[in-house]
Design a protein around this motif. Sequence first.
Motif, short mmCIF file in Angstrom:
data_model
loop_
_atom_site.label_atom_id
_atom_site.label_comp_id
_atom_site.label_asym_id
_atom_site.label_seq_id
_atom_site.Cartn_x
_atom_site.Cartn_y
_atom_site.Cartn_z
N CYS A 134 0.83 -1.20 0.00
CA CYS A 134 0.00 0.00 0.00
C CYS A 134 0.87 1.25 0.00
CB CYS A 134 -0.93 -0.01 1.21
SG CYS A 134 -2.01 1.44 1.31
N ALA A 135 1.00 1.87 -1.17
CA ALA A 135 1.80 3.09 -1.27
C ALA A 135 1.14 4.25 -0.52
CB ALA A 135 2.00 3.46 -2.74
N TYR A 142 9.16 6.95 2.37
CA TYR A 142 10.17 6.76 1.31
C TYR A 142 10.44 8.06 0.54
CZ TYR A 142 9.44 1.95 2.51
OH TYR A 142 9.36 0.77 3.21
N ARG A 143 10.26 9.17 1.22
CA ARG A 143 10.58 10.45 0.60
C ARG A 143 12.06 10.51 0.26
NH1 ARG A 143 8.90 14.05 5.39
NH2 ARG A 143 9.55 12.12 6.41
N ASN A 165 5.83 11.13 -6.68
CA ASN A 165 5.74 12.46 -6.07
C ASN A 165 6.47 12.54 -4.73
OD1 ASN A 165 3.95 13.97 -7.93
ND2 ASN A 165 2.53 12.31 -7.46
N LEU A 166 6.97 11.39 -4.26
CA LEU A 166 7.67 11.34 -2.98
C LEU A 166 9.10 10.83 -3.11
CD1 LEU A 166 4.79 9.69 -0.89
CD2 LEU A 166 5.53 12.07 -0.70
N PRO A 230 20.12 -2.34 -5.72
CA PRO A 230 20.04 -1.68 -4.40
C PRO A 230 18.75 -0.85 -4.32
CG PRO A 230 22.21 -1.40 -5.39
CD PRO A 230 21.31 -1.94 -6.47
N ILE A 231 18.02 -0.99 -3.22
CA ILE A 231 16.71 -0.37 -3.14
C ILE A 231 16.34 -0.09 -1.68
CG2 ILE A 231 15.13 -2.34 -2.86
CD1 ILE A 231 14.89 0.27 -5.66
N ASP A 232 15.48 0.89 -1.47
CA ASP A 232 15.05 1.22 -0.11
C ASP A 232 13.70 0.63 0.26
OD1 ASP A 232 17.27 3.04 0.61
OD2 ASP A 232 16.48 4.27 -1.02
N GLY A 233 12.87 0.38 -0.75
CA GLY A 233 11.54 -0.15 -0.47
C GLY A 233 10.96 -0.87 -1.67
N ILE A 234 10.07 -1.82 -1.41
CA ILE A 234 9.45 -2.62 -2.46
C ILE A 234 7.95 -2.63 -2.23
CG2 ILE A 234 9.27 -4.90 -3.52
CD1 ILE A 234 12.16 -5.41 -2.52
#
Length: 328
Positions: A134-135, A142-143, A165-166, A230-234
């Motif tokens: 849920c975004a 995750y700004r 947008n974030l 490499p990623i911060d969120g999925i």
Amino acid sequence: MNTHECIIIGSGPAGYTAAIYAARYGRKPLLFSGLLQGGQLTQTTDVDNYPGFPNGIQGEDLVQNMLAQALLFGTEVKHQMIVSVDTTDRPFKLTASDDAVYYAESVIIATGATAKYLGVTNEQKYLGMGVSACATCDGYFYRNKEVIVVGGGDTALEEAIFLANLASKVHLLVRKDHFRASAIIQDHLKGYSNVEIHYNTELEEVLGNDQFVEAAVVRDNVNNTISIMPIDGIFIAIGHTPNTEVFQSILEVDDIGYIKTIPGSTYTNVPGIFACGDVQDTKYRQAITAAGSGCMAAIDTERFLNNRAIKNGFYCVEVDSNGITVNQ
């Protein structure tokens, strides 16, 4: 006969709010919490968009507060599932998972919907710790970060646009070589330069430390090559499944299985049965909207109970041409 004026099936914001209101009406509701007590919100860590909590609150704490409030006003809670509902006669006959039988003058369904997940390695391990479905719920965290959205339908593109947008960068992983989303939302997506589309790409594994997601293993399904991103969120955006199996033979549902309600109300096609929360909401799916519809269901139920009359051995209410209760 074990008869109750109001039985609520399902917990979470919708069910607990309905219970609070029904209990305050003096109906002494009986609530069946189901297997996931508190609903999807219990799988959410920080909730900072629910009114009244300026510093945020843990999802589990929020639903526990709701439960405590429902109990305070006289709700009875059973940690069982309802496995069958018989509307052949009134009061309705409900059978629980322990084979106990209950009868209800009215029923509020608040069984919610279950987000679909991929089943890849570590997906559930990092749920709430970098993996989300849920975004709108979790995007704020995750700004200015880099995230992945998985999916190719309307939901996935809507999530990608919201996150664009974030977040600093959004990687949209699409399993096929094309979108399933409608043309209008595809055109909308083109306006976001920080969204990168990866066609023919699938999420294979989630990587991270003891606290949070750090990377994703993705596969190019044309060349069958593996890479680490490499990623911060999925964000998994492949849809939801409404928890309506028990009710589909007795209530009108849409093609996916969501219970149909009369617009502007929680009335189903069966007088005396009401639906609230994500079990009938295909659009918003938020804790606050679920709670609001739980309030609506309790009010609709109260009006139904107040207006019932015995006619030919059946409980009924006076309704207008649209099926809405009148003379309230």
